[in-house]
Design a protein around this motif. Structure first.
Motif, PDB file in Angstrom:
ATOM      1  N   LYS A 644     -13.995  38.787 -23.693  1.00  0.00           N
ATOM      2  CA  LYS A 644     -13.157  38.460 -22.540  1.00  0.00           C
ATOM      3  C   LYS A 644     -11.891  37.759 -23.017  1.00  0.00           C
ATOM      4  O   LYS A 644     -11.926  36.949 -23.942  1.00  0.00           O
ATOM      5  N   GLY A 646      -8.980  35.205 -23.430  1.00  0.00           N
ATOM      6  CA  GLY A 646      -8.880  33.758 -23.275  1.00  0.00           C
ATOM      7  C   GLY A 646     -10.104  32.994 -23.742  1.00  0.00           C
ATOM      8  O   GLY A 646     -10.104  31.770 -23.779  1.00  0.00           O
ATOM      9  N   GLN A 647     -11.144  33.702 -24.113  1.00  0.00           N
ATOM     10  CA  GLN A 647     -12.363  33.028 -24.568  1.00  0.00           C
ATOM     11  C   GLN A 647     -12.406  33.059 -26.089  1.00  0.00           C
ATOM     12  O   GLN A 647     -12.030  34.063 -26.699  1.00  0.00           O
ATOM     13  N   GLU A 648     -12.872  31.981 -26.695  1.00  0.00           N
ATOM     14  CA  GLU A 648     -12.888  31.945 -28.160  1.00  0.00           C
ATOM     15  C   GLU A 648     -14.181  32.563 -28.706  1.00  0.00           C
ATOM     16  O   GLU A 648     -15.260  32.321 -28.187  1.00  0.00           O
ATOM     17  N   TYR A 649     -14.045  33.384 -29.742  1.00  0.00           N
ATOM     18  CA  TYR A 649     -15.204  34.010 -30.377  1.00  0.00           C
ATOM     19  C   TYR A 649     -15.141  33.769 -31.873  1.00  0.00           C
ATOM     20  O   TYR A 649     -14.081  33.447 -32.415  1.00  0.00           O
ATOM     21  N   LYS A 663     -12.060  31.773 -36.024  1.00  0.00           N
ATOM     22  CA  LYS A 663     -12.121  31.726 -34.553  1.00  0.00           C
ATOM     23  C   LYS A 663     -11.020  32.620 -34.002  1.00  0.00           C
ATOM     24  O   LYS A 663      -9.869  32.509 -34.411  1.00  0.00           O
ATOM     25  N   THR A 665      -9.284  34.341 -30.381  1.00  0.00           N
ATOM     26  CA  THR A 665      -9.212  34.335 -28.921  1.00  0.00           C
ATOM     27  C   THR A 665      -8.418  35.552 -28.462  1.00  0.00           C
ATOM     28  O   THR A 665      -7.199  35.588 -28.615  1.00  0.00           O
TER      29      THR A 665
END
Ligand SMILES: [Zn+2]
Length: 670
Positions: A644, A646-649, A663, A665
């Motif tokens: 998604k 704006g979400q950090e992965y 990380k 985003t």
């Protein structure tokens, strides 16, 4: 008088410009229509059988190109002359060939087993490979022992579509058994087109923890099923065994009465009814009664062994070098390339309605190769020789995913840092209504200017013609004689009705170079009804049109070579390839599609992209993304579908032998 004076001044300046131009671009040769025709007729002949990468036809094509390079006196690129080397060795056309590994075929090994061991039974039911089941070409080899099997609908998992067959059918440490196809049937515009492709089903099954994936054939007769035709796409293994099974065998496993699978089809389709609502929650999936026994078939222990033998068939780029004449600028390189491979007798990539016919590939891309050969001839005969080194390349493996050009940029013969531009010709044989597409103009402002000026011809006209209302339309410059009088003129009609595309990425070999920050141009006369069909034949080529395109390329290269400064690289506006795939998020990675068996190798990242901000670099191999193991591009794409904006992965990459966690985003795709 005043007017005349000004006019005279204009003519004088124009004449100076013209003289300069005439001296520098004295035609060293023009592309020959008959030469182009001869090249295309041979390359697209039945003898070469469609030049599929790794076949004898492709080898014949490579030898032909190497012989032509030799005739033009191009330097052999591979190996060097050694003392004691025989003339034969030194002269070998093989030394124009840059070989690269390629899996041309996949075959069954000796150890393919499929049997079920019902509890307390002493004579397990064995099933024959080729009749009851068949591994898929991208299946990994492996064994599964005494495994539970779990029915999992269509085996589709897509967060984007809010659809997950594995939410309702936990398959961890089990073997998943799924229908082929999608809940939408064959609808080519259906929402499941991507997620329903077998490659993505395999990725989804592995992500759900399945030990193997069994796909139920759609045809009654297994051998009629597309999935049962063993073939490999050179895009990496699945990571688990993946096989197709006959409907009869499926009915045995699932316990359908009299080979009937309709109960299970109902279950699978029931999930579709709530697709888009929230099928990731199994509670909303309306299942018929008997759900448990229909989904879980744990009472049958599966013993499965998949043994595929991948047959490597070395393939080759053909590379010839014309050394530059300037002591300094010869260290800079201009690459002129085209792919010579095509689709052989069809198979993957073919749009033919019947199977097995020769796909002649006259436009795609004998036409581009003919262009490379003519340019090699013209530049090798030009006096004075070009200042910079020009490298002529004919790539293989393009149709299978830019394999040859990818290999070259990973194993360059001359330094990429000194490669100042790459010119690619792919399908330049169908000029119609004078319309030519040129891609990559956004990759360098200087290249864009060269394209604009290169589109102007220079035709001498007489003084009388200059003022004639019927003369060739176009800008006119005047030629002034020794007595200061205008003696004649030069008219500059536009060669082509151009369509310019900014992007340096596209579905051909220039992409491989642009990914390495090399400015590129891509010449293309557009698609047509014979594209990727046996009917793409030599007599349909517009040779006159092609010779005019090659003349324009020659002029652009000549002017590029004439300039002391190399063209500057700029990041072109992307004509987004991802959007058509339906991704919601953007990372800005540039995957290397060729080399992906135990991760996804990156050729680069786009500037200012989420990938760049995360610290991803060219050469990194992504092995995990957003919690999913990544073994190939399909796993990667699946992971992307889960993310998604704006979400950090977390992204885990292998870099110089170390596992690095970054990380990232993603942003929303516009
Ligand atoms: Zn093609």
């Amino acid at each position: 008088m005043k007017y005349l004076n000004r006019l005279f001044a204009y003519f004088a300046i124009a004449a100076l410009a013209v003289t300069a131009l005439a001296q520098q671009s004295a035609p060293a040769g023009v592309p020959g229509v008959e030469r182009l025709r001869a090249h295309v007729e041979y390359l697209a002949s039945d003898k070469l059988e469609g030049r599929r990468t790794g076949t004898a036809g492709a080898t014949l094509a490579a030898e032909y190109i190497a012989r032509e390079f030799s005739r033009y006196g191009l330097r052999r690129s591979i190996g060097r002359d050694l003392p004691g080397m025989s003339i034969l060795e030194a002269d070998s056309p093989n030394r124009y060939l840059q070989k690269f590994p390629y899996v041309a075929g996949v075959e069954l090994g000796e150890n393919n087993l499929f049997y079920m061991n019902p509890r307390r039974a002493y004579d397990p039911a064995r099933f024959r490979v080729g009749e009851d089941w068949m591994p898929l070409g991208f299946s990994s080899n492996g064994n599964v022992k005494r495994s539970k099997m779990v029915f999992a609908g269509y085996g589709i998992s897509s967060a984007e579509l809010k659809y997950d067959d594995y939410a309702a059918s936990p398959v961890k440490d089990s073997v998943a058994i799924v229908f082929s196809g999608t809940p939408d049937g064959d609808n080519p515009h259906g929402q499941f087109v991507r997620a329903g492709a077998v490659r993505f089903k395999a990725a989804a099954a592995r992500a759900a923890g399945a030990r193997a994936l069994l796909i139920i054939a759609s045809e009654t007769n297994l051998t009629d099923d597309r999935l049962a035709h063993l073939a490999y796409d050179n895009a990496g293994e699945a990571g688990i065994p993946v096989v197709v099974i006959s409907r009869k065998l499926a009915a045995k496993i699932l316990g359908g009465t009299n080979g009937d699978l309709s109960w299970h089809e109902k279950i699978a389709d029931a999930r579709k009814l709530s697709a888009g609502a929230d099928t990731t929650n199994p509670a909303v999936v309306k299942l018929p009664n008997r759900r448990e026994e229909l989904i879980s078939v744990s009472n049958l222990g599966l013993e499965l062994s998949v043994d595929l033998v991948r047959r490597e068939s070395p393939s080759a780029n053909v590379i010839g070098i014309l050394d530059g004449s300037d002591p300094t600028l010869k260290n800079e390189t201009i690459v002129i390339g085209a792919h010579y491979d095509h689709l052989g007798h069809g198979g993957a990539g073919s749009l033919a309605s019947t199977e097995g016919e020769i796909h002649h590939g006259a436009d795609d891309n004998a036409s581009g190769v003919a262009g490379v050969l003519e340019l090699a001839r013209i530049f090798s005969q030009q006096q004075p020789r070009p200042k910079r080194t020009i490298v002529f390349m004919a790539f293989s493996g393009e149709e299978e995913g830019l394999l040859g050009s990818n290999y070259y940029v990973n194993h360059p013969i001359l330094p990429l840092a000194n490669t100042i531009a790459m010119i690619n010709m792919d399908m330049i044989g169908r000029l119609k209504d004078n319309k030519l597409v040129i891609g990559g103009v956004g990759t360098s402002p200087e290249l864009r200017n060269l394209v604009t000026s290169g589109n102007l011809e220079h035709k001498p006209i007489s003084l009388a013609e200059m003022s004639s209302p019927t003369r060739t339309p176009g800008k006119v410059t005047a030629v002034v004689g020794g007595n200061g009088q205008v003696t004649s003129g030069i008219v500059h009609p536009q060669r082509f009705d151009l369509t310019l595309n900014e992007d340096g990425f596209g579905p051909s070999d220039h992409s491989s170079f642009y990914a390495r920050q090399i400015p590129v141009l891509f010449f293309w006369t557009g698609t047509h009804e014979d594209y990727h069909k046996p009917s793409d034949t030599a007599e349909k080529i517009n040779y006159d049109g092609e010779s005019r395109i090659v003349a324009m390329v020659a002029e652009i290269v000549r002017n590029l070579d004439r300039s002391d400064a190399r063209p500057s690289y700029t990041l072109a506006k992307s004509e987004s390839t991802g959007r058509s795939m339906g991704f919601r998020v953007y990372l800005g990675t540039i995957p290397n599609y060729a080399d992906s068996t135990d991760g996804l190798l990156l050729d680069g990242v786009r500037e200012d992209s989420p990938a760049a901000k995360a610290g991803l670099k060219a050469g990194d191999k992504i092995v995990k993304l957003a919690g999913r193991d990544v073994k190939n591009v399909y796993d990667y794409t699946s992971a992307l579908g889960e993310m998604k904006a704006g979400q950090e992965y977390e992204a885990e990459v292998m870099r110089a032998g170390e596992r690095v966690t970054l990380k990232i985003t993603p942003t929303a795709r516009k």
